[in-house]
Design an enzyme around this catalytic site. Structure first.
Site, short mmCIF file in Angstrom:
data_model
loop_
_atom_site.label_atom_id
_atom_site.label_comp_id
_atom_site.label_asym_id
_atom_site.label_seq_id
_atom_site.Cartn_x
_atom_site.Cartn_y
_atom_site.Cartn_z
N GLY A 168 0.84 -1.12 0.14
CA GLY A 168 0.05 -0.19 -0.07
C GLY A 168 0.86 1.15 0.04
O GLY A 168 0.31 2.27 0.71
N LEU B 51 -2.38 6.70 3.86
CA LEU B 51 -1.71 6.48 5.15
C LEU B 51 -0.24 6.59 4.89
O LEU B 51 0.59 7.07 5.76
CB LEU B 51 -2.21 5.11 5.60
CG LEU B 51 -1.49 5.05 7.04
CD1 LEU B 51 -2.34 5.66 8.08
CD2 LEU B 51 -1.74 3.50 7.58
N ALA B 52 0.26 6.01 3.98
CA ALA B 52 1.84 5.77 3.65
C ALA B 52 2.24 7.34 3.46
O ALA B 52 3.19 7.72 4.34
CB ALA B 52 2.23 5.04 2.43
N ASP C 70 -2.77 0.36 16.96
CA ASP C 70 -4.00 1.32 17.40
C ASP C 70 -3.34 2.66 17.67
O ASP C 70 -2.47 2.66 18.59
CB ASP C 70 -4.55 0.76 18.67
CG ASP C 70 -5.72 1.64 19.28
OD1 ASP C 70 -5.65 2.80 19.10
OD2 ASP C 70 -6.97 1.25 19.25
N HIS C 71 -3.61 3.69 16.76
CA HIS C 71 -2.47 4.84 16.62
C HIS C 71 -2.92 5.57 18.01
O HIS C 71 -2.18 6.35 18.41
CB HIS C 71 -2.60 5.67 15.39
CG HIS C 71 -3.98 6.50 15.42
ND1 HIS C 71 -5.21 6.13 15.09
CD2 HIS C 71 -3.97 7.78 15.79
CE1 HIS C 71 -5.92 7.14 15.08
NE2 HIS C 71 -5.28 8.27 15.45
N GLU D 258 -14.64 14.63 17.55
CA GLU D 258 -14.37 15.20 16.32
C GLU D 258 -14.97 16.33 15.69
O GLU D 258 -16.38 16.07 15.85
CB GLU D 258 -13.98 14.02 15.47
CG GLU D 258 -13.05 13.08 15.91
CD GLU D 258 -12.79 12.02 14.79
OE1 GLU D 258 -11.78 12.36 14.02
OE2 GLU D 258 -13.59 11.04 14.69
N ASP E 10 -15.36 2.06 14.64
CA ASP E 10 -14.18 2.94 14.18
C ASP E 10 -13.54 3.32 15.11
O ASP E 10 -12.41 3.54 15.18
CB ASP E 10 -15.09 4.10 13.26
CG ASP E 10 -13.85 5.04 12.51
OD1 ASP E 10 -12.82 4.28 12.05
OD2 ASP E 10 -13.90 6.20 12.76
N HIS F 77 -9.77 2.43 19.80
CA HIS F 77 -9.24 3.57 20.53
C HIS F 77 -9.84 3.75 22.00
O HIS F 77 -9.22 4.03 22.82
CB HIS F 77 -9.44 4.67 19.58
CG HIS F 77 -8.90 4.73 18.29
ND1 HIS F 77 -7.98 3.88 17.81
CD2 HIS F 77 -9.29 5.33 17.13
CE1 HIS F 77 -7.49 3.96 16.76
NE2 HIS F 77 -8.60 4.87 16.29
N LYS G 162 -12.79 19.88 18.41
CA LYS G 162 -12.07 18.29 18.43
C LYS G 162 -11.09 18.38 19.80
O LYS G 162 -10.25 19.34 20.17
CB LYS G 162 -10.86 18.58 17.02
CG LYS G 162 -9.72 17.64 17.25
CD LYS G 162 -10.04 16.22 16.36
CE LYS G 162 -8.92 15.13 16.71
NZ LYS G 162 -9.32 13.88 16.35
#
Ligand code: BG6
Length: 488
Positions: A10, A15-16, A179-180, A218, A237, A242, A347
């Protein structure tokens, strides 16, 4: 650090471009990449090495948290990147790739340590893992690791099936599930906040804490992700991953010498102690919302079902609030309230720990209202900690006033989650990655919510875009005599 080849599936994806290349570059500037380091970017599109390197450089100029700086530094960095066309389902493409990787490793005299980063949809995880295995790409003398990102499945059963398939090619200790939120610097600091401060540690129990509030609000709506989001919703999501990770990180008690195994074990124990939702309390514990038309900072916003690509009759959730209880020695009786939503007024990701009733000063008038002590942990976009205390000048006639002790870092100093996580994966440190046990237990806890949504047993409440969600979310706390803190 040991030499390493990063094999990125990918490589031409979003994302990259936005996260992975800038994160690698910042690690490079900080001297945190191995001296012998190569990247093989893979994608369907035909690209030469030169144009791939130019794309990588462009992504740094656009998305790097720090100025890309000197052109020669950028060039040195991008010279480690190669590109190969790969069709995910063609085993012969993997065999070809293996030859290229081996040639490169030989030229650099590098140990064949290979990190496979699957920045692709979850439907591709299994065929990629299987082809890595069968082509011999994963069979070298060095180590092999796999990085994947959520979603890990769509529900409990699909998550189990996915894990089963992955574990045919990679052992649990070789799988790094990103999981960022676990990469966010303040989340990584949470355990130390507690374990290195007796003043916090001593209070970290149900004797002193009235409730815990975890919010991830958000302002954005569905954006360009209608296809994904309309089948996912806030519960899949954000909540299943998260939000429950934040709960685990807040609730664990770690001994001062706790290793990564201990952290993960304690997180698992928190999930095991989470009281399951039952059919008789699910309606009163969960608020499900969907944004309707509204406005934010004077700008009118359409409702969810008028967004591009969203069916007019969509019952998808864009907001969830939940009350959870952890039935263990430390937390029994302390409600944890969690909420997350799109198109909210601000946010903000934050945890508020509300302490029990403030001490009544001897002789103080009963009418005198004291605010509770609050510990506010700001996770993003601003990062910091605030402790709200009460104060009063005895010489003045005035009432008690809340006094804040505050610490905030400037956003430029804050490392990106992906920098932390990619670095940890390179070191082989699994502390801030989701272990399969946590993922499975999270799905297990969430599954009754998914079933109740499916059967429409929880009403879907509209809320105006630009608000704090449906009013039922306020009532969720009001019933227990609490309120959400810090809503504007
Ligand atoms: C992602 C979700 O995992 O997290 C997105 O898929 C969401 O829908 C994003 O916008 C929020 O992340 P952050 O770091 O901006 O809070």
């Amino acid at each position: 650090m040991e030499s390493m080849t990063l094999i990125l599936f990918g490589a031409t994806g979003d994302l990259a471009k936005r996260k992975i290349y800038p994160a690698l570059y910042n690690l490079y500037i900080d001297g945190k990449l191995p001296s012998s380091f190569s990247v093989f970017g893979l994608g369907r599109r035909e690209l030469t090495n030169e144009s791939f390197q130019a794309n990588v450089e462009q992504s740094l100029r656009t998305f790097s948290r720090r100025e890309p700086g000197d052109e020669t530094v950028v060039k040195n960095f991008s010279s480690a990147f190669r590109y190969s066309v790969l069709n995910i389902g063609h085993e012969e493409d993997y065999t070809k790739l293996l030859r290229l990787v081996e040639e490169r490793e030989a030229a650099l005299g590098a140990t064949p340590n290979r990190m496979f980063y699957l920045s692709v949809g979850p439907e591709f995880f299994e065929p990629i893992a299987a082809n890595i295995q069968s082509s011999g790409l994963g069979g070298a003398d060095g180590w092999k690791r796999l990085i994947i990102e959520k979603p890990f499945g769509h529900d409990l059963q699909s998550a189990r099936e996915l894990n089963e398939k992955l574990s045919g090619a990679f052992a649990e200790q070789e799988i790094f599930r990103i999981d960022h939120y676990l990469g966010k610097p303040m989340v990584q600091k949470l355990e130390y906040l507690q374990r290195s401060n007796p003043v916090i540690e001593a209070l970290w129990t149900n004797r002193h804490i009235a409730n815990v509030q975890i919010t991830a609000n958000e302002t954005v709506g569905v954006e360009e992700r209608a296809g994904y989001y309309d089948h996912s919703g806030a519960v899949r999501d954000m909540f299943q991953n998260h939000m429950l990770q934040l709960l685990m990180m807040l609730a664990i008690h770690i001994p001062s010498n706790g290793s990564s195994e201990v952290v993960r074990l304690r997180k698992k124990q928190v999930m095991e102690a989470l009281v399951p939702l039952q059919s008789d309390n699910i309606q009163s514990s969960i608020v499900r919302g969907q944004y309707a038309a509204g406005s934010l900072q004077g700008k009118p916003l359409v409702g969810y079902t008028s967004e591009q690509g969203i069916p007019a009759a969509s019952m998808n959730d864009t907001f969830i609030a939940a009350k959870l209880e952890i039935d263990d020695y430390f937390w029994r009786g302390v409600p944890f309230y969690i909420r997350t939503g799109k198109r909210m007024q601000e946010k903000s990701t934050r945890i508020v720990v509300e302490f029990k009733e403030p001490l009544k000063q001897q002789g103080s008038q009963q009418s005198e209202q004291l605010e509770p002590n609050l510990l506010v942990i700001d996770i993003g976009p601003k990062e910091g900690i605030t402790l709200q205390l009460n104060m009063k000048d005895p010489r003045e006639k005035g009432a008690f006033e809340p006094m804040n002790i505050e610490f905030h870092t400037s956003s430029h100093d804050v490392r990106e989650a992906y920098e932390n996580l990619i670095y940890d994966a390179m070191l082989g440190d699994p502390t801030f990655f989701a272990h399969w046990d946590e993922v499975e237990l999270s799905w297990q806890w969430v599954q009754p919510i998914l079933d109740a949504y499916e059967a429409n047993r929880i009403p879907l409440l509209p809320y105006p875009a630009g608000s704090y969600g449906p009013s039922a979310s306020e009532e969720l706390l009001a019933r227990d005599g609490h309120r959400w803190w810090l809503d504007a």
